[in-house]
Scaffold this motif. Structure first.
Motif, PDB file in Angstrom:
ATOM      1  N   ILE A 118       0.844  -1.205   0.000  1.00 45.06           N
ATOM      2  CA  ILE A 118       0.000   0.000   0.000  1.00 45.06           C
ATOM      3  C   ILE A 118       0.876   1.252   0.000  1.00 45.06           C
ATOM      4  O   ILE A 118       0.632   2.208  -0.741  1.00 45.06           O
ATOM      5  CB  ILE A 118      -0.964   0.001   1.204  1.00 45.06           C
ATOM      6  CG1 ILE A 118      -2.030  -1.077   1.017  1.00 45.06           C
ATOM      7  CG2 ILE A 118      -1.618   1.375   1.388  1.00 45.06           C
ATOM      8  CD1 ILE A 118      -2.884  -1.336   2.236  1.00 45.06           C
ATOM      9  N   THR A 163       2.324   1.764  -3.414  1.00 42.84           N
ATOM     10  CA  THR A 163       1.306   2.293  -4.323  1.00 42.84           C
ATOM     11  C   THR A 163       1.120   3.785  -4.114  1.00 42.84           C
ATOM     12  O   THR A 163       1.059   4.561  -5.074  1.00 42.84           O
ATOM     13  CB  THR A 163      -0.034   1.554  -4.114  1.00 42.84           C
ATOM     14  OG1 THR A 163       0.181   0.143  -4.267  1.00 42.84           O
ATOM     15  CG2 THR A 163      -1.087   2.015  -5.100  1.00 42.84           C
ATOM     16  N   GLN A 164       1.057   4.224  -2.853  1.00 44.24           N
ATOM     17  CA  GLN A 164       0.901   5.650  -2.545  1.00 44.24           C
ATOM     18  C   GLN A 164       2.100   6.456  -3.045  1.00 44.24           C
ATOM     19  O   GLN A 164       1.946   7.594  -3.495  1.00 44.24           O
ATOM     20  CB  GLN A 164       0.727   5.857  -1.042  1.00 44.24           C
ATOM     21  CG  GLN A 164      -0.600   5.337  -0.516  1.00 44.24           C
ATOM     22  CD  GLN A 164      -0.674   5.334   1.003  1.00 44.24           C
ATOM     23  OE1 GLN A 164       0.339   5.240   1.689  1.00 44.24           O
ATOM     24  NE2 GLN A 164      -1.885   5.439   1.526  1.00 44.24           N
ATOM     25  N   LEU A 179      -0.609  -2.913  -9.265  1.00 46.57           N
ATOM     26  CA  LEU A 179      -0.629  -1.851  -8.255  1.00 46.57           C
ATOM     27  C   LEU A 179      -0.395  -0.480  -8.903  1.00 46.57           C
ATOM     28  O   LEU A 179      -0.941   0.525  -8.453  1.00 46.57           O
ATOM     29  CB  LEU A 179       0.427  -2.126  -7.178  1.00 46.57           C
ATOM     30  CG  LEU A 179       0.104  -3.264  -6.226  1.00 46.57           C
ATOM     31  CD1 LEU A 179       1.317  -3.614  -5.366  1.00 46.57           C
ATOM     32  CD2 LEU A 179      -1.092  -2.913  -5.336  1.00 46.57           C
TER      33      LEU A 179
END
Length: 198
Positions: free
Chosen positions: A17, A20-21, A85
């Motif tokens: 995550i 991805t950010q 992603l």
């Protein structure tokens, strides 16, 4: 029965995550130049501006889906996983960019802080736009800092060659420097006023 590693999966999930950010400002570089913070609770926020005006921040829910089928789980390697992603990051970047431009339009249109070139961008439109921008300057060099012109690629393809040609015109350069000098004179006055209020 195969062993399960819940803590490893949780750690890996957080890392993916985060990765991805981190892709979002690479996909939409303008977003990477805007400061942000995480508000972990609440449905609204409060915005205080340098000119002492304030506003309520409206949070809009956005949902993005990331799915790996069982078949993909069996066959997907790390490069393929990162590719999926990356597509998720593109969706997030697109949503954030759209929201940013919507909010900017909502802020500038009611006060008339817009310039309409009617499809024919000319030096007068550039100078009108420049005169409406609040500028800051590097104290050592005196050059403007922190300004970004954001254009759709189709618009940029038409406008950038024009700007490059105008920069060769002495009258254009003179007017540009005149506006910059006005902004330089406004800047320390505004900064002193801000310090007194702070």
């Amino acid at each position: 029965m195969l062993p399960d590693f819940p803590s490893v999966k949780a750690h890996l999930g957080v890392a993916l995550i985060r990765w991805t950010q981190e892709q979002v400002p690479q996909i939409a570089p303008l977003l990477g130049q805007i400061g942000s913070f995480h508000q972990h609770e609440g449905k609204r926020g409060h915005l205080s501006r340098a000119d002492q005006s304030s506003d309520e921040v409206r949070y809009e829910p956005h949902r993005f889906e990331f799915v790996l089928t069982r078949e993909e789980m069996r066959k997907t390697d790390l490069p393929a996983l990162f590719a999926k992603l990356r597509k998720l990051a593109e969706q997030i970047a697109d949503a954030q960019s759209t929201l940013m431009y919507t909010r900017i339009s909502e802020a500038v249109e009611p006060i008339g802080n817009t310039v309409d070139a009617g499809g024919d961008f000319q030096p007068k439109h550039f100078f009108e736009m420049l005169s409406q921008i609040q500028m800051e300057f590097d104290p050592a060099t005196g050059k403007p800092t922190g300004h970004v012109f954001s254009m759709h690629p189709d618009t940029a393809a038409k406008v950038i060659p024009k700007l490059q040609a105008w920069e060769q015109d002495p009258a254009f350069k003179e007017e540009y420097e005149r506006i910059l000098e006005e902004k330089r004179e406004e800047w320390p006055v505004r900064e002193d006023r801000r310090k007194l209020v702070d």
